[in-house]
Scaffold this active site. Structure first.
Site, PDB file in Angstrom:
ATOM      1  N   GLY A  13       0.849  -1.197   0.000  1.00  0.00           N
ATOM      2  CA  GLY A  13       0.000   0.000   0.000  1.00  0.00           C
ATOM      3  C   GLY A  13       0.878   1.237   0.000  1.00  0.00           C
ATOM      4  O   GLY A  13       2.098   1.159   0.168  1.00  0.00           O
ATOM      5  N   LEU A  14       0.226   2.368  -0.171  1.00  0.00           N
ATOM      6  CA  LEU A  14       0.944   3.648  -0.238  1.00  0.00           C
ATOM      7  C   LEU A  14       1.674   3.940   1.069  1.00  0.00           C
ATOM      8  O   LEU A  14       1.317   3.414   2.127  1.00  0.00           O
ATOM      9  CB  LEU A  14      -0.055   4.780  -0.506  1.00  0.00           C
ATOM     10  CG  LEU A  14      -0.813   4.747  -1.836  1.00  0.00           C
ATOM     11  CD1 LEU A  14      -1.863   5.857  -1.842  1.00  0.00           C
ATOM     12  CD2 LEU A  14       0.142   4.886  -3.017  1.00  0.00           C
ATOM     13  N   ALA A  17      -0.259   4.385   4.481  1.00  0.00           N
ATOM     14  CA  ALA A  17      -1.542   3.671   4.439  1.00  0.00           C
ATOM     15  C   ALA A  17      -1.796   2.918   5.749  1.00  0.00           C
ATOM     16  O   ALA A  17      -2.950   2.693   6.131  1.00  0.00           O
ATOM     17  CB  ALA A  17      -1.568   2.702   3.265  1.00  0.00           C
ATOM     18  N   GLY A  18      -0.721   2.492   6.414  1.00  0.00           N
ATOM     19  CA  GLY A  18      -0.902   1.799   7.694  1.00  0.00           C
ATOM     20  C   GLY A  18      -0.219   0.440   7.793  1.00  0.00           C
ATOM     21  O   GLY A  18      -0.442  -0.312   8.746  1.00  0.00           O
ATOM     22  N   LYS A  19       0.665   0.128   6.853  1.00  0.00           N
ATOM     23  CA  LYS A  19       1.309  -1.186   6.822  1.00  0.00           C
ATOM     24  C   LYS A  19       2.067  -1.483   8.114  1.00  0.00           C
ATOM     25  O   LYS A  19       1.888  -2.535   8.736  1.00  0.00           O
ATOM     26  CB  LYS A  19       2.278  -1.270   5.618  1.00  0.00           C
ATOM     27  CG  LYS A  19       1.609  -0.976   4.280  1.00  0.00           C
ATOM     28  CD  LYS A  19       2.588  -1.009   3.115  1.00  0.00           C
ATOM     29  CE  LYS A  19       3.633   0.090   3.104  1.00  0.00           C
ATOM     30  NZ  LYS A  19       3.087   1.467   2.974  1.00  0.00           N
ATOM     31  N   THR A  20       2.928  -0.566   8.507  1.00  0.00           N
ATOM     32  CA  THR A  20       3.758  -0.789   9.697  1.00  0.00           C
ATOM     33  C   THR A  20       2.893  -0.820  10.955  1.00  0.00           C
ATOM     34  O   THR A  20       3.065  -1.696  11.816  1.00  0.00           O
ATOM     35  CB  THR A  20       4.805   0.336   9.827  1.00  0.00           C
ATOM     36  OG1 THR A  20       5.463   0.479   8.565  1.00  0.00           O
ATOM     37  CG2 THR A  20       5.839   0.009  10.887  1.00  0.00           C
ATOM     38  N   SER A  87       5.822  -1.845  -2.255  1.00  0.00           N
ATOM     39  CA  SER A  87       5.776  -2.838  -3.344  1.00  0.00           C
ATOM     40  C   SER A  87       4.744  -2.455  -4.409  1.00  0.00           C
ATOM     41  O   SER A  87       3.714  -3.111  -4.539  1.00  0.00           O
ATOM     42  CB  SER A  87       5.540  -4.252  -2.808  1.00  0.00           C
ATOM     43  OG  SER A  87       4.677  -4.328  -1.700  1.00  0.00           O
TER      44      SER A  87
HETATM   45  P1  ADP Z   1       2.991   2.784   6.271  1.00  0.00           P
HETATM   46  O1  ADP Z   1       3.769   1.767   7.049  1.00  0.00           O
HETATM   47  O2  ADP Z   1       1.981   2.162   5.347  1.00  0.00           O
HETATM   48  O3  ADP Z   1       3.861   3.790   5.569  1.00  0.00           O
HETATM   49  P2  ADP Z   1       2.297   3.834   8.863  1.00  0.00           P
HETATM   50  O4  ADP Z   1       1.823   2.603   9.567  1.00  0.00           O
HETATM   51  O5  ADP Z   1       3.672   4.318   9.142  1.00  0.00           O
HETATM   52  O6  ADP Z   1       2.092   3.624   7.296  1.00  0.00           O
HETATM   53  O7  ADP Z   1       1.280   5.042   9.154  1.00  0.00           O
HETATM   54  C1  ADP Z   1      -0.132   4.885   9.066  1.00  0.00           C
HETATM   55  C2  ADP Z   1      -0.835   6.019   9.815  1.00  0.00           C
HETATM   56  O8  ADP Z   1      -2.239   5.939   9.569  1.00  0.00           O
HETATM   57  C3  ADP Z   1      -0.647   5.952  11.330  1.00  0.00           C
HETATM   58  O9  ADP Z   1      -0.499   7.262  11.828  1.00  0.00           O
HETATM   59  C4  ADP Z   1      -1.980   5.322  11.803  1.00  0.00           C
HETATM   60  O10 ADP Z   1      -2.323   5.692  13.118  1.00  0.00           O
HETATM   61  C5  ADP Z   1      -2.974   5.884  10.793  1.00  0.00           C
HETATM   62  N1  ADP Z   1      -4.169   5.028  10.594  1.00  0.00           N
HETATM   63  C6  ADP Z   1      -5.445   5.450  10.626  1.00  0.00           C
HETATM   64  N2  ADP Z   1      -6.300   4.429  10.426  1.00  0.00           N
HETATM   65  C7  ADP Z   1      -5.563   3.335  10.269  1.00  0.00           C
HETATM   66  C8  ADP Z   1      -5.861   1.952  10.053  1.00  0.00           C
HETATM   67  N3  ADP Z   1      -7.117   1.474   9.956  1.00  0.00           N
HETATM   68  N4  ADP Z   1      -4.836   1.105   9.953  1.00  0.00           N
HETATM   69  C9  ADP Z   1      -3.568   1.551  10.047  1.00  0.00           C
HETATM   70  N5  ADP Z   1      -3.203   2.823  10.249  1.00  0.00           N
HETATM   71  C10 ADP Z   1      -4.194   3.721  10.364  1.00  0.00           C
END
Ligand code: ADP
Length: 185
Positions: A13-14, A17-20, A87
């Protein structure tokens, strides 16, 4: 340790997006259920295994293939491997799927959030720079992201909390027989 065999949970995902976030809720729960968990985070991998690689298509593909190779080895060794990597290319994801599936399940998990939402969250301040033209080739802004068409799991993060997204992943892993159901404490 579980005798169910290893698997790879691949979050795509972007950025933002919330991956980590989701992987670090899912991982500890898998450990509580007796699995050996390993994390491969795209940003961390870039400081070690892929140090020196940039963001051209070729370098992005090399980075993902390295992650895929490590994920396949850890899957073979019986671990639950949690990959968090943008990815962006479908073909590359299909390639790493093939590498992992020689040894265990590959659960592609599309962490869905629009560019607008990721920019609003702007966890790392990168979207502001990308929109200002200070970063070139930023996924979702001026570089492609090919959304999965047949991911095993799709998480609509704009309408869910991270905990709800993690619960959806865990339910899917249980349904596939990859992790034992939670035991009441
Ligand atoms: P990525 O690893 O995809 O770059 P991060 O996990 O670092 O993204 O950041 C995602 C952000 O979005 C966090 O600040 C998180 O709190 C927020 N967020 C909001 N809703 C969700 C959700 N349903 N799942 C995951 N993150 C979320």
């Amino acid at each position: 340790m579980s005798d169910r065999g290893g698997f790879t949970l691949w979050f795509t995902g972007l950025s933002g997006a919330g991956k980590t976030t989701i992987s670090h809720i899912v991982g500890p729960e898998l450990e509580r259920r007796g699995l050996v968990v390993d994390y491969l985070d795209g940003d961390v991998v870039r400081t070690h295994l892929s140090k020196g690689l940039g963001f051209s298509k070729e370098d992005r593909d090399t980075n993902i293939e390295r992650i895929g190779w490590v994920a396949s080895r850890l899957t073979r060794a019986g671990a639950a491997v949690l990959v968090s990597a943008i990815s962006p290319y479908s073909e590359t994801r299909a390639h790493v799927r093939g590498m992992v599936e020689e040894h265990g399940a590959f659960v592609e998990t599309y962490v869905q959030a629009s560019v607008e939402e990721c920019a609003r969250r702007d966890v790392k301040g990168l979207y502001a720079k990308a929109f200002a033209g200070e970063i070139k080739g930023f996924t979702g802004v001026d570089d492609p992201y090919e959304a999965p068409e047949q991911a095993e799991v799709v998480l609509e993060t704009e309408g869910q909390t991270p905990e709800e997204s993690a619960a959806q992943v865990l339910a899917e892993l249980e349904a596939r027989g990859l992790v034992p159901a939670a035991v009441a404490s």
